[in-house]
Design an enzyme around this catalytic site. Sequence first.
Site, mmCIF file in Angstrom:
data_model
loop_
_atom_site.group_PDB
_atom_site.id
_atom_site.type_symbol
_atom_site.label_atom_id
_atom_site.label_comp_id
_atom_site.label_asym_id
_atom_site.label_seq_id
_atom_site.Cartn_x
_atom_site.Cartn_y
_atom_site.Cartn_z
ATOM 1 N N ASP A 1 1.993 3.510 -6.422
ATOM 2 C CA ASP A 1 2.313 4.104 -5.243
ATOM 3 C C ASP A 1 3.603 3.670 -4.972
ATOM 4 O O ASP A 1 4.384 2.729 -5.276
ATOM 5 C CB ASP A 1 1.442 3.657 -4.029
ATOM 6 C CG ASP A 1 1.015 2.327 -4.141
ATOM 7 O OD1 ASP A 1 1.819 1.411 -4.731
ATOM 8 O OD2 ASP A 1 0.066 1.668 -3.287
ATOM 9 N N ASN B 1 -8.541 -3.813 4.345
ATOM 10 C CA ASN B 1 -9.370 -2.797 4.920
ATOM 11 C C ASN B 1 -10.290 -2.330 3.704
ATOM 12 O O ASN B 1 -10.831 -1.110 3.834
ATOM 13 C CB ASN B 1 -8.950 -1.819 5.724
ATOM 14 C CG ASN B 1 -7.765 -1.022 5.012
ATOM 15 O OD1 ASN B 1 -7.395 -1.134 3.888
ATOM 16 N ND2 ASN B 1 -6.957 -0.189 5.773
ATOM 17 N N HIS C 1 -8.603 -0.915 0.924
ATOM 18 C CA HIS C 1 -7.965 0.104 0.294
ATOM 19 C C HIS C 1 -7.384 -0.203 -1.106
ATOM 20 O O HIS C 1 -7.210 -1.315 -1.298
ATOM 21 C CB HIS C 1 -6.880 0.701 1.385
ATOM 22 C CG HIS C 1 -5.431 -0.005 1.359
ATOM 23 N ND1 HIS C 1 -4.912 -0.430 2.490
ATOM 24 C CD2 HIS C 1 -4.906 -0.565 0.530
ATOM 25 C CE1 HIS C 1 -3.879 -1.111 2.376
ATOM 26 N NE2 HIS C 1 -3.755 -1.454 1.044
ATOM 27 N N GLU D 1 -6.571 5.006 1.773
ATOM 28 C CA GLU D 1 -7.004 4.356 3.051
ATOM 29 C C GLU D 1 -8.599 4.694 3.263
ATOM 30 O O GLU D 1 -8.945 5.962 2.919
ATOM 31 C CB GLU D 1 -6.306 4.607 4.281
ATOM 32 C CG GLU D 1 -4.541 4.159 3.842
ATOM 33 C CD GLU D 1 -4.544 2.935 4.475
ATOM 34 O OE1 GLU D 1 -5.443 1.966 4.240
ATOM 35 O OE2 GLU D 1 -3.803 2.577 4.780
HETATM 36 C C1 GLP Z 1 -0.280 -2.409 -0.456
HETATM 37 C C2 GLP Z 1 -0.458 -1.791 -1.929
HETATM 38 C C3 GLP Z 1 -1.647 -2.045 -2.269
HETATM 39 C C4 GLP Z 1 -1.804 -3.642 -2.369
HETATM 40 C C5 GLP Z 1 -2.184 -4.077 -0.891
HETATM 41 C C6 GLP Z 1 -2.425 -5.556 -0.692
HETATM 42 O O1 GLP Z 1 -0.952 -1.838 0.772
HETATM 43 N N1 GLP Z 1 -0.256 -0.276 -1.592
HETATM 44 O O2 GLP Z 1 -1.554 -1.596 -3.693
HETATM 45 O O3 GLP Z 1 -3.191 -3.905 -3.205
HETATM 46 O O4 GLP Z 1 -1.058 -3.575 -0.204
HETATM 47 O O5 GLP Z 1 -0.967 -6.374 -0.780
HETATM 48 P P1 GLP Z 1 -1.095 -7.823 -0.646
HETATM 49 O O6 GLP Z 1 -1.302 -7.925 -2.233
HETATM 50 O O7 GLP Z 1 0.201 -7.883 -0.519
HETATM 51 O O8 GLP Z 1 -2.188 -8.177 0.023
#
Ligand code: GLP
Length: 240
Positions: A67, A136, A138, A143
């Site tokens: 992404d 959440n 995702h 989402e």
């Molecule tokens: C973002 C990314 C996800 C990731 C998530 C969790 O929203 N798009 O791919 O898994 O954050 O991030 P973190 O690892 O910083 O908790």
Amino acid sequence: MKVIVCRDYQEMSVKAARMIAGQIILKPDSVLGLATGSTPEGTYKELIKLYESGLIDFSEVISYNLDEYYPIKPDNDQSYKYFMDHHLFNFVNIKKENIHIPNGMMQDPATECKEYDKMVENAGGIDLQLLGIGQNGHIAFNEPDSSFYYETHLTNLTDSTIEANSRFFDSIDDVPKQAITMGLGTIMKAKKIVLLASGKNKQKAIAKLLGDKITSAVPATLLKVHPDVVIICDEAAYNG
Ligand code: GLP
């Protein structure tokens, strides 16, 4: 789903890196699906060490990132392009032409997202997909919603994700409100999926992922029907 519970973040990172290294050793021209966020940072550090020790070679590896924020310029230090360069790509011998990250400045998202999926397909699909998980539930930027997109698409971020990700930005107002993300179909087509989770704030999402329901309220629960998923988490994410 196989669950590997590690003592802490470091052990999780080492195990994940070794698993990715194993994939590259078995298939030097592996197509890797890569993730951003704070969770995989340690994994990338360990992968760089394995590369420096001569154990793995990225010269034939092809990568597709999950992404990217939208809109965002690639040289913005909050872009996922910038993250990948500074946490992995600048330190290993992956070829620039083999790196693919959704373009945060796409002019025509509908067409360019389709092209992204086509490229993944033409590369033979993703051999190993690395995933984090949002608080959440995702994955990538899919989402919670009443229904999901199968393919790569432009999506709106939820307020909770904007808030969770605001810790990387100067102010919450600087967090883009949209993103380009692989769809759940694209992710589910990966041959192998490695999902990482660390810290207490991921415990609820992991508990739901390990529960017995598949629900669009927690997108990650769709992974329950994938034939080859490994969850590598630390005790805090597993037990709270
Ligand atoms: C973002 C990314 C996800 C990731 C998530 C969790 O929203 N798009 O791919 O898994 O954050 O991030 P973190 O690892 O910083 O908790």
